[in-house]
Write a protein that holds these residues in place. Sequence first.
Motif, PDB file in Angstrom:
ATOM      1  N   GLN A 192      17.096  35.152 -44.408  1.00 57.33           N
ATOM      2  CA  GLN A 192      17.805  34.629 -45.570  1.00 57.33           C
ATOM      3  C   GLN A 192      18.884  35.590 -46.028  1.00 57.33           C
ATOM      4  OE1 GLN A 192      16.551  31.508 -47.698  1.00 57.33           O
ATOM      5  NE2 GLN A 192      16.565  31.338 -45.478  1.00 57.33           N
ATOM      6  N   LYS A 193      20.002  35.047 -46.455  1.00 57.67           N
ATOM      7  CA  LYS A 193      21.065  35.852 -47.046  1.00 57.67           C
ATOM      8  C   LYS A 193      22.087  34.937 -47.688  1.00 57.67           C
ATOM      9  CE  LYS A 193      24.472  35.960 -43.410  1.00 57.67           C
ATOM     10  NZ  LYS A 193      25.545  35.500 -44.304  1.00 57.67           N
ATOM     11  N   CYS A 194      23.078  35.558 -48.306  1.00 50.23           N
ATOM     12  CA  CYS A 194      24.178  34.828 -48.949  1.00 50.23           C
ATOM     13  C   CYS A 194      24.852  33.889 -47.960  1.00 50.23           C
ATOM     14  CB  CYS A 194      25.189  35.841 -49.464  1.00 50.23           C
ATOM     15  SG  CYS A 194      26.860  35.204 -49.711  1.00 50.23           S
ATOM     16  N   VAL A 200      27.054  42.128 -51.862  1.00 49.74           N
ATOM     17  CA  VAL A 200      26.794  40.810 -51.281  1.00 49.74           C
ATOM     18  C   VAL A 200      26.918  40.926 -49.763  1.00 49.74           C
ATOM     19  CG1 VAL A 200      29.214  40.037 -51.311  1.00 49.74           C
ATOM     20  CG2 VAL A 200      27.387  38.350 -51.628  1.00 49.74           C
ATOM     21  N   CYS A 201      26.495  39.908 -49.029  1.00 52.38           N
ATOM     22  CA  CYS A 201      26.738  39.868 -47.580  1.00 52.38           C
ATOM     23  C   CYS A 201      28.236  39.940 -47.336  1.00 52.38           C
ATOM     24  CB  CYS A 201      26.185  38.579 -46.984  1.00 52.38           C
ATOM     25  SG  CYS A 201      26.759  38.262 -45.296  1.00 52.38           S
ATOM     26  N   LYS A 202      28.629  40.723 -46.333  1.00 49.86           N
ATOM     27  CA  LYS A 202      30.053  40.970 -46.124  1.00 49.86           C
ATOM     28  C   LYS A 202      30.741  39.867 -45.311  1.00 49.86           C
ATOM     29  CE  LYS A 202      28.807  44.870 -47.950  1.00 49.86           C
ATOM     30  NZ  LYS A 202      27.370  44.566 -48.103  1.00 49.86           N
ATOM     31  N   HIS A 203      29.981  38.962 -44.758  1.00 52.07           N
ATOM     32  CA  HIS A 203      30.570  37.901 -43.919  1.00 52.07           C
ATOM     33  C   HIS A 203      31.574  38.497 -42.932  1.00 52.07           C
ATOM     34  CE1 HIS A 203      28.519  34.665 -46.036  1.00 52.07           C
ATOM     35  NE2 HIS A 203      28.702  35.397 -47.118  1.00 52.07           N
ATOM     36  N   CYS A 204      31.053  39.448 -42.161  1.00 51.78           N
ATOM     37  CA  CYS A 204      31.873  40.242 -41.241  1.00 51.78           C
ATOM     38  C   CYS A 204      32.670  39.379 -40.259  1.00 51.78           C
ATOM     39  CB  CYS A 204      30.972  41.147 -40.401  1.00 51.78           C
ATOM     40  SG  CYS A 204      29.756  42.064 -41.343  1.00 51.78           S
ATOM     41  N   THR A 205      33.850  39.897 -39.901  1.00 51.28           N
ATOM     42  CA  THR A 205      34.643  39.254 -38.853  1.00 51.28           C
ATOM     43  C   THR A 205      33.874  39.286 -37.531  1.00 51.28           C
ATOM     44  OG1 THR A 205      36.651  39.937 -39.975  1.00 51.28           O
ATOM     45  CG2 THR A 205      36.846  39.334 -37.651  1.00 51.28           C
ATOM     46  N   ALA A 220      19.895  44.429 -37.026  1.00 49.55           N
ATOM     47  CA  ALA A 220      21.238  44.399 -36.432  1.00 49.55           C
ATOM     48  C   ALA A 220      22.335  44.561 -37.472  1.00 49.55           C
ATOM     49  CB  ALA A 220      21.441  43.097 -35.659  1.00 49.55           C
ATOM     50  N   CYS A 221      22.098  44.103 -38.674  1.00 48.41           N
ATOM     51  CA  CYS A 221      23.152  44.140 -39.697  1.00 48.41           C
ATOM     52  C   CYS A 221      23.449  45.582 -40.103  1.00 48.41           C
ATOM     53  CB  CYS A 221      22.722  43.344 -40.919  1.00 48.41           C
ATOM     54  SG  CYS A 221      23.829  43.564 -42.334  1.00 48.41           S
ATOM     55  N   PRO A 222      24.690  46.037 -39.936  1.00 48.80           N
ATOM     56  CA  PRO A 222      24.999  47.428 -40.268  1.00 48.80           C
ATOM     57  C   PRO A 222      25.021  47.699 -41.772  1.00 48.80           C
ATOM     58  CG  PRO A 222      26.988  46.290 -39.557  1.00 48.80           C
ATOM     59  CD  PRO A 222      25.849  45.327 -39.372  1.00 48.80           C
ATOM     60  N   TYR A 223      24.964  46.647 -42.583  1.00 49.99           N
ATOM     61  CA  TYR A 223      24.968  46.818 -44.035  1.00 49.99           C
ATOM     62  C   TYR A 223      23.583  46.604 -44.646  1.00 49.99           C
ATOM     63  CZ  TYR A 223      30.066  46.269 -43.665  1.00 49.99           C
ATOM     64  OH  TYR A 223      31.390  46.392 -43.343  1.00 49.99           O
ATOM     65  N   GLY A 224      22.595  46.297 -43.831  1.00 50.33           N
ATOM     66  CA  GLY A 224      21.250  46.073 -44.382  1.00 50.33           C
ATOM     67  C   GLY A 224      21.179  44.902 -45.329  1.00 50.33           C
ATOM     68  N   ALA A 275      30.188  39.709 -36.806  1.00 52.22           N
ATOM     69  CA  ALA A 275      28.911  39.811 -37.510  1.00 52.22           C
ATOM     70  C   ALA A 275      27.802  40.106 -36.513  1.00 52.22           C
ATOM     71  CB  ALA A 275      28.628  38.520 -38.264  1.00 52.22           C
ATOM     72  N   ALA A 276      27.205  41.281 -36.648  1.00 56.20           N
ATOM     73  CA  ALA A 276      26.135  41.676 -35.733  1.00 56.20           C
ATOM     74  C   ALA A 276      24.970  40.698 -35.823  1.00 56.20           C
ATOM     75  CB  ALA A 276      25.672  43.087 -36.052  1.00 56.20           C
ATOM     76  N   CYS A 277      24.654  40.265 -37.040  1.00 53.68           N
ATOM     77  CA  CYS A 277      23.522  39.356 -37.224  1.00 53.68           C
ATOM     78  C   CYS A 277      23.718  38.105 -36.377  1.00 53.68           C
ATOM     79  CB  CYS A 277      23.381  38.991 -38.703  1.00 53.68           C
ATOM     80  SG  CYS A 277      24.804  38.131 -39.386  1.00 53.68           S
ATOM     81  N   LEU A 278      24.924  37.589 -36.424  1.00 50.54           N
ATOM     82  CA  LEU A 278      25.233  36.361 -35.691  1.00 50.54           C
ATOM     83  C   LEU A 278      25.221  36.621 -34.181  1.00 50.54           C
ATOM     84  CD1 LEU A 278      28.158  34.038 -36.738  1.00 50.54           C
ATOM     85  CD2 LEU A 278      27.624  34.414 -34.381  1.00 50.54           C
TER      86      LEU A 278
HETATM   87  S1  SF4 Z   1      26.140  41.546 -40.222  1.00 52.87           S
HETATM   88 FE1  SF4 Z   1      25.216  41.769 -42.261  1.00 52.87          FE
HETATM   89  S2  SF4 Z   1      26.945  41.885 -43.670  1.00 52.87           S
HETATM   90 FE2  SF4 Z   1      27.763  41.108 -41.717  1.00 52.87          FE
HETATM   91  S3  SF4 Z   1      27.644  38.875 -41.943  1.00 52.87           S
HETATM   92 FE3  SF4 Z   1      25.712  39.503 -41.005  1.00 52.87          FE
HETATM   93  S4  SF4 Z   1      24.280  39.784 -42.722  1.00 52.87           S
HETATM   94 FE4  SF4 Z   1      26.368  39.738 -43.593  1.00 52.87          FE
END
Ligand code: SF4
Lengths: 360, 315
Positions: free
Chosen positions: B195-197, B131-136, B173-177, B138-141
Amino acid sequence: MTTQGHGPSAQQTRAVPESAKRGRRGRGGRGEFSMVPEAEFSSYYGRQVVKESPWEADIPAYLFSGGLAAGSSLLAAGADLTGLPLLRRSGRFTALGALGFSMVALVHDLGKPSRFVNMLRTAKLTSPMSVGTWILTGYSPFAGLAAAAEVADLLPARVQRGPLRLLGLAAKLGRPAGLMAALTAPPVAAYTAVLLADTATPSWHEAYRELPFVFVGSAAAASSGFSMITTPVAQTGPARRFAIGGALLDLVMEHRMEQTMGITAEPMHQGKAGKLMTAAKWLTAGGAAGSLLAGRSRTVAVASGAALVAGSVCTRFGIFEAGQASARDPRYTVVPQRERMRAAAAANGDQPADLDHAPS
Amino acid sequence: MIGKNSLFGPIDPAVESGYTEPPSRKGFFTDTSICIGCKACEVACKEWNEVPEDGFAMLGMSYDNTGALGADTWRHVAFIEQPGGREGRTGTPPSATVELGMPGPPPPTSSEGAVATDEKPDFRWLMSSDVCKHCTHAACLDVCPTGSLFRTEFGTVVVQPDVCNGCGYCVPACPYGVIERRKGPDGTKNVGVAQKCTLCYDRLKVDQKPACAQACPTESIQFGDVDELRERARTRVDALHEAGIMDARLYGDDPEDGVGGAGAFFLLLDEPEVYGLPPDPVVTTKDLPHMFNRASTAAAALLAGAVVAFLGRRG
Ligand code: SF4
Ligand code: SF4
């Protein structure tokens, strides 16, 4: 590569005994451990780990035209100050044309113009795309005004005083606008490197130390090349020097970049990216060499200029493609991260119990 | 607001984003050691979030028919078949896993559920719901130029489809794809948008569990306060180690790791990359100050180069 197979056994790099893997790895049958990054790694059925960007040709085209615009503004300002009106004119027009082209590419990538406006909702320092949008927004009006001044300059004085008075005014603002464009241009050429590097795409991220220099060098080479095509040789002396400097910076930093990138430099030598990068090297080097002789012959100038422009195009597309390819192959994500963990564990003196291929 | 750990390092993401007195951080602990690969989570997620189907193609590699997380797969169950070669490597016999009745050669003694160790099939199944890791961090953000991706009061990361302009920057940008721009099919909502979780943001706001955790029959997916889940995960790993399953390890729980600790973390029975996870992901923002420095230097070099080119001889 064992992980790239298909069918139920594709994932089974793990099932092969370590000793057998080492033996098969080959590389001339060297010892158990070499400093060369291991080619073997585990993956989930060879599937990619990170996602490649969804960008298409628009983006490398945008990288190229942004650089062309920026370099041309610099040339135009220099020409203005040193009294080379034809070089100034071609620089200002090229800058505006390239800028227009890059906007079209950007908007085409986004899908509709309102989305570009959407980007101006926020200013975010952690987003190179946001920063870049603002850099462009700062640069464009000056580049536009400088080009308008050039148009005004071409019109007879009577028209300037008459119905097109506004253009006449622009003509007066030509120099300050052109200088402002030149001051705001370098970030336009450099930020695009951060745009690519600030991603998890292995071959872009690992290039982050040298990529800005490659890109500004490429911008200088492309813009001077373009001016060598459009301007009589008598006025392109500075452009030729700028071309040679830019091409050298591009080539030297590109070489250094590949040396610091480790395994992620590989995609730059393979497939489509490899072809583009090789072409880029030859075209840029050839164009630079030609620039040395381009003072005497317009034909040589045009040919070298074209080579420089084409070299810059190939550089942008090559680096773009290499990144995309590196994202699609899990090896470029997993292997460097494993290396990093191993190095960190060794530095801490930890027993790398968790690591693959750990010496036992 | 900008602190030493703003770009990298342990923080409380909701507080860092400016929430005063947010609720405690919410997340997932996915214990893959008890996952049975039933895909109830994938289905529940699609149903609740109206995620379109992404085709029923078999990928021809395993029982996995979705392959990876993406715009239309917000939970992804990985199926890993490992024939018995693992004993030599770690000393942990594959039979240390619990018999779950998954397809395979029938056990020689079928009357008992627990089969004698040395007679078990010589391969094991690993299953894991990703699942999306909801990183502390977050590169995506971080890279989103529109502010479409935002941090919720629960410390999770959510896309606002009406703000996203589909630039696609978050994708590489997301390191987890994880995150992806939705490609279609035409007529479904949010095509062209990232789109993602969402960690079921809508359900969280009304004190409900996310749909996947609610649907998981084995409680392989556990939802709750991140601090408490981390405790629970540690206890579970210790228990497995005690039972002799030395391959059990936590992934993504450490606030000192490359993304400042993931809000969704995992108990794995093998190395992360075996499950398609990056072994040591780092948020790229960590290097961002350095990147901007290099770019500024390059820009200055370009300007200086132009000046030099115009010095001296004319024409
Ligand atoms: S960087 Fe990737 S894994 Fe982390 S919150 Fe964003 S989409 Fe989820
Ligand atoms: S695609 Fe949407 S969510 Fe992703 S970075 Fe661009 S605007 Fe933000």
